[in-house]
Design a protein around this motif. Structure first.
Motif, PDB file in Angstrom:
ATOM      1  N   GLU A   1      45.497 129.045  17.892  1.00  0.00           N
ATOM      2  CA  GLU A   1      46.961 128.392  17.288  1.00  0.00           C
ATOM      3  C   GLU A   1      46.560 126.468  18.107  1.00  0.00           C
ATOM      4  N   PRO A   2      46.630 125.700  17.153  1.00  0.00           N
ATOM      5  CA  PRO A   2      47.400 124.758  18.290  1.00  0.00           C
ATOM      6  C   PRO A   2      48.446 125.138  19.100  1.00  0.00           C
ATOM      7  N   TYR A   3      47.895 124.757  20.404  1.00  0.00           N
ATOM      8  CA  TYR A   3      48.939 125.090  21.533  1.00  0.00           C
ATOM      9  C   TYR A   3      50.487 124.502  21.381  1.00  0.00           C
ATOM     10  N   GLN A   4      52.249 125.150  22.208  1.00  0.00           N
ATOM     11  CA  GLN A   4      52.517 124.110  22.388  1.00  0.00           C
ATOM     12  C   GLN A   4      53.207 124.789  23.928  1.00  0.00           C
ATOM     13  N   GLU A   5      54.666 123.915  24.411  1.00  0.00           N
ATOM     14  CA  GLU A   5      55.360 124.704  25.348  1.00  0.00           C
ATOM     15  C   GLU A   5      55.668 125.275  25.332  1.00  0.00           C
ATOM     16  N   PRO A   6      55.437 126.980  25.411  1.00  0.00           N
ATOM     17  CA  PRO A   6      56.279 128.086  25.474  1.00  0.00           C
ATOM     18  C   PRO A   6      58.062 128.199  24.678  1.00  0.00           C
ATOM     19  N   THR A   7      58.219 127.876  23.945  1.00  0.00           N
ATOM     20  CA  THR A   7      59.820 127.470  23.274  1.00  0.00           C
ATOM     21  C   THR A   7      59.949 129.115  22.895  1.00  0.00           C
ATOM     22  N   LEU A   8      61.145 129.394  22.714  1.00  0.00           N
ATOM     23  CA  LEU A   8      62.441 131.274  22.463  1.00  0.00           C
ATOM     24  C   LEU A   8      61.887 131.136  20.670  1.00  0.00           C
ATOM     25  N   LYS A   9      61.071 129.947  20.265  1.00  0.00           N
ATOM     26  CA  LYS A   9      60.411 130.083  18.323  1.00  0.00           C
ATOM     27  C   LYS A   9      59.272 130.809  18.649  1.00  0.00           C
ATOM     28  N   ASN A  10      58.468 130.465  19.957  1.00  0.00           N
ATOM     29  CA  ASN A  10      56.712 130.446  19.618  1.00  0.00           C
ATOM     30  C   ASN A  10      56.379 131.659  20.836  1.00  0.00           C
ATOM     31  N   LEU A  11      56.917 132.225  21.593  1.00  0.00           N
ATOM     32  CA  LEU A  11      56.537 132.828  22.995  1.00  0.00           C
ATOM     33  C   LEU A  11      56.117 133.850  22.330  1.00  0.00           C
ATOM     34  N   HIS A  12      55.875 134.516  21.173  1.00  0.00           N
ATOM     35  CA  HIS A  12      55.675 135.463  20.283  1.00  0.00           C
ATOM     36  C   HIS A  12      54.445 135.190  19.682  1.00  0.00           C
ATOM     37  N   GLN A  13      54.005 134.430  20.059  1.00  0.00           N
ATOM     38  CA  GLN A  13      52.320 133.250  18.974  1.00  0.00           C
ATOM     39  C   GLN A  13      51.705 134.181  19.951  1.00  0.00           C
ATOM     40  N   VAL A  14      50.649 135.038  20.224  1.00  0.00           N
ATOM     41  CA  VAL A  14      49.874 135.418  20.841  1.00  0.00           C
ATOM     42  C   VAL A  14      48.461 134.331  20.540  1.00  0.00           C
ATOM     43  N   PHE A  15      48.205 133.714  19.145  1.00  0.00           N
ATOM     44  CA  PHE A  15      46.861 133.084  19.330  1.00  0.00           C
ATOM     45  C   PHE A  15      47.243 132.071  19.460  1.00  0.00           C
ATOM     46  N   MET A  16      48.304 131.607  19.749  1.00  0.00           N
ATOM     47  CA  MET A  16      48.893 130.009  21.150  1.00  0.00           C
ATOM     48  C   MET A  16      48.858 130.033  22.478  1.00  0.00           C
ATOM     49  N   HIS A  17      49.064 131.601  22.835  1.00  0.00           N
ATOM     50  CA  HIS A  17      49.407 131.686  24.364  1.00  0.00           C
ATOM     51  C   HIS A  17      47.903 132.626  25.106  1.00  0.00           C
ATOM     52  N   LEU A  18      47.685 133.501  24.025  1.00  0.00           N
ATOM     53  CA  LEU A  18      46.658 134.345  25.312  1.00  0.00           C
ATOM     54  C   LEU A  18      45.308 133.791  24.631  1.00  0.00           C
ATOM     55  N   THR A  19      44.653 133.435  26.116  1.00  0.00           N
ATOM     56  CA  THR A  19      42.796 132.990  24.981  1.00  0.00           C
ATOM     57  C   THR A  19      42.079 134.314  25.128  1.00  0.00           C
ATOM     58  N   ASN A  20      42.861 135.939  24.773  1.00  0.00           N
ATOM     59  CA  ASN A  20      41.676 136.986  25.021  1.00  0.00           C
ATOM     60  C   ASN A  20      41.092 137.079  23.612  1.00  0.00           C
ATOM     61  N   TYR A  21      39.243 136.935  23.623  1.00  0.00           N
ATOM     62  CA  TYR A  21      38.350 136.760  22.414  1.00  0.00           C
ATOM     63  C   TYR A  21      38.866 137.906  22.089  1.00  0.00           C
TER      64      TYR A  21
END
Ligand code: ADP
Length: 553
Positions: A172-192
């Motif tokens: 998922e395209p990256y956005q700086e962490p905000t309370l709204k997107n904190l839980h979006q693992v496909f945006m923040h975690l790179t694990n295969y």
């Protein structure tokens, strides 16, 4: 493989997960004792903190971390103080359970009060770490780098880094962490292992595109944008060397306990997976070290709902085959004992005929679909062996032949140039000064006494103080005992392991405390510690000299 029967020793033992055999007396094992424990998130964070205390600038590639639950109040206090002194600082933190992998149990928080301490995963010890909010993006996506590092020897220290690695992308395209997107693992975690489940995951036959690419393809793109990629590489090499320097003291304690000096035992080597993030300013940051990195060169594909098949993954193959091939070349027992060339080569190549026979035999009675699947597996396996460079075509798989003694030279010549590059001792001059804790560990090991232990008893600690003449009118032996009890009790209450006594980290803490006391006038901790080490080493050398003279007398 045990080509000559299980009772005869092998040249190389290849363990799946960790060093666990205590009845190997020779040869080489592909794991170091205690490596799994040493690179766990908590132990790694502690080792990095010790180095950050000594050399804050050199070790600023590891995010500030706190250990939960024991440092929760420290974490809360430090964050509050930092926020008070800089009100515009709006940090994000990442909580990672100790011993977790593949993103398991990880979550992001904006405020220390959001830490979850109840629930089965949450009640596990964990590390909470400053979240790196400004990763370098490629195609608007966050990615990390998996680099393979060969620790070929601990004493003397020998480190190799693979020229190429893997880049694993978010989906998922990256956005700086905000309370709204904190839980979006496909945006923040790179694990295969996580992103593979996203509908956006792209399997590509090219190593330059898709959700998993070679790191060299990233460097090419950066270079075309005018980035000084040589500098990026040298920063990565320095990160790897410094990290291993932080890990070696603990590894040496495990090593002497499992393979005591003077007794027959194997030597060890190990392939490690380093996970690194590049920031927008191209600074490499260490995320973690993996003691057991995946060496799979295939991935699962869903053919129809619920039906999966393993298919080759060109990018994994490109990187990993070279790593295994070169590891075997570097630890090649034949290099060490050219005289035994015949026997060693036998060991190498006898694998193939048996593998082929059994695989072909297995294929014979199969139905079409099964056959296709297994043929694919077989071809993958064979391709792997062939890529390892041990033979050039199926027909050339030799029988246990009389001509073997000449073979290694021609094989070596037929192989591609090494992908594993030596970085230590090559760059030892630049990094030698960082190896202070190694010398503290050498003192610790010297006073451990009983073989097979990793903890120092009160008598051992007293002997260390006496032999190094560290006790005086300002620091009585009673004070020594109190120091031992205080520090040891605190470390053991953290429940790291059940054996009683003082562990290496507790000894290091006591040593730093003694160094601060004895060398108050020196401004920096590393100067104080280095002076105390020299003082102790000189005392012990003098004592040893005296004993030799007495012995002669
Ligand atoms: P695991 O062993 O569960 O994979 P990691 O420490 O590798 O745990 O973290 C998982 C992922 O979370 C990493 O691959 C990375 O994308 C992200 N991550 C971890 N630590 C940080 C951090 N401090 N800042 C930014 N992202 C991080």
């Amino acid at each position: 493989q045990f080509p000559l029967g299980r009772r005869l020793p092998c040249d190389i033992y290849w363990h799946g997960v960790s060093f666990h055999d205590n009845n190997i007396f020779s040869g080489q094992v592909n794991k170091f004792p205690g490596m799994m424990e040493t690179v766990r998130k908590i132990t790694l964070s502690r080792a990095m903190r010790t180095m950050q205390d000594l050399f804050p600038l050199e070790y600023n590639f590891y995010p500030r971390s706190w250990i939960l639950p024991e440092e929760l109040s420290l974490f809360v206090d430090e964050v509050r103080t930092m926020k008070d002194s800089n009100p515009s600082w709006k940090p994000t933190f990442i909580v990672k359970p100790d011993g977790g992998c593949q993103g398991d149990g990880i979550y992001l928080i904006k405020d220390p009060s959001d830490i979850r301490l109840t629930g089965s995963i949450q009640s596990r010890p964990a590390v909470v770490q400053e979240y790196i909010c400004n990763p370098l993006l490629m195609d608007k996506l966050k990615f990390d780098i998996r680099l393979y590092v060969l620790l070929k020897s601990l004493e003397p220290l020998e480190i190799y880094i693979a020229k190429d690695g893997l880049s694993r992308f978010c989906t998922e395209p990256y956005q700086e962490p905000t309370l709204k997107n904190l839980h979006q693992v496909f945006m923040h975690l790179t694990n295969y292992s996580l992103n593979i489940h996203s509908g956006n995951f792209i399997h590509s036959d090219s190593v330059n595109t898709g959700s998993k690419r070679t790191f060299s393809s990233i460097l090419c793109r950066l270079s075309s944008r005018g980035v000084d990629v040589k500098k990026v590489w040298s920063d990565i090499i320095s990160l790897v060397i410094k990290t291993i320097i932080a890990l070696t003291p603990e590894l040496k304690v495990y090593y002497q306990s499992d393979i005591p000096a003077g007794k027959p035992g194997p030597t060890c080597f190990q392939i490690l997976g380093f996970d690194i993030l590049l920031t927008k300013t191209l600074k490499p940051m260490l995320l973690e070290v993996n003691a057991n990195p995946s060496m799979r060169i295939e991935h699962e594909q869903e053919l129809s709902p619920g039906v999966f098949e393993n298919v080759p993954s060109p990018v994994d193959e490109e990187v990993k085959v070279a790593v295994i091939r070169d590891t075997l070349r570097l630890v090649d027992p034949q290099k060490k004992k050219r005289k035994d060339i015949h026997l060693s080569f036998h060991t190498y190549l006898l694998i193939f005929p048996t593998q082929l026979q059994s695989l072909h035999a297995g294929l014979a009675g199969m139905k079409d679909k099964q056959h296709k699947h297994h043929s694919l597996k077989l071809s993958l396996k064979l391709k792997f062996y062939l890529k390892l460079g041990s033979c050039q075509s199926l027909q050339q798989v030799p029988e246990a032949s009389k001509e073997l003694p000449d073979a290694p030279k021609s094989l070596e010549a037929a192989l591609p140039s090494l992908c594993l590059k030596q970085v230590f001792p090559k760059y030892s001059k630049q990094f030698g000064y960082l190896r202070l804790v190694d010398r503290v560990a050498a003192l610790f090991i010297r006073f451990l006494g009983v073989k097979g232990t990793t903890k120092l008893g009160p008598t051992g600690f007293r002997t260390f103080i006496r032999n190094c003449k560290l006790s005086n009118s300002n620091f009585s032996m009673a004070a020594v005992d109190i120091l031992y009890i205080d520090i040891t009790r605190r470390w053991n209450s953290m429940g790291i392991d059940k054996e009683s006594g003082m562990c290496l980290q507790a000894f290091v803490e006591a040593f730093f405390c003694l160094a601060r006391k004895k060398y108050k006038s020196l401004p920096q901790l590393h100067e104080q510690v280095s002076s105390l080490i020299e003082f102790c080493e000189n005392r012990l050398a003098a004592l040893h000299g005296k004993r030799l003279v007495w012995g002669c007398g």
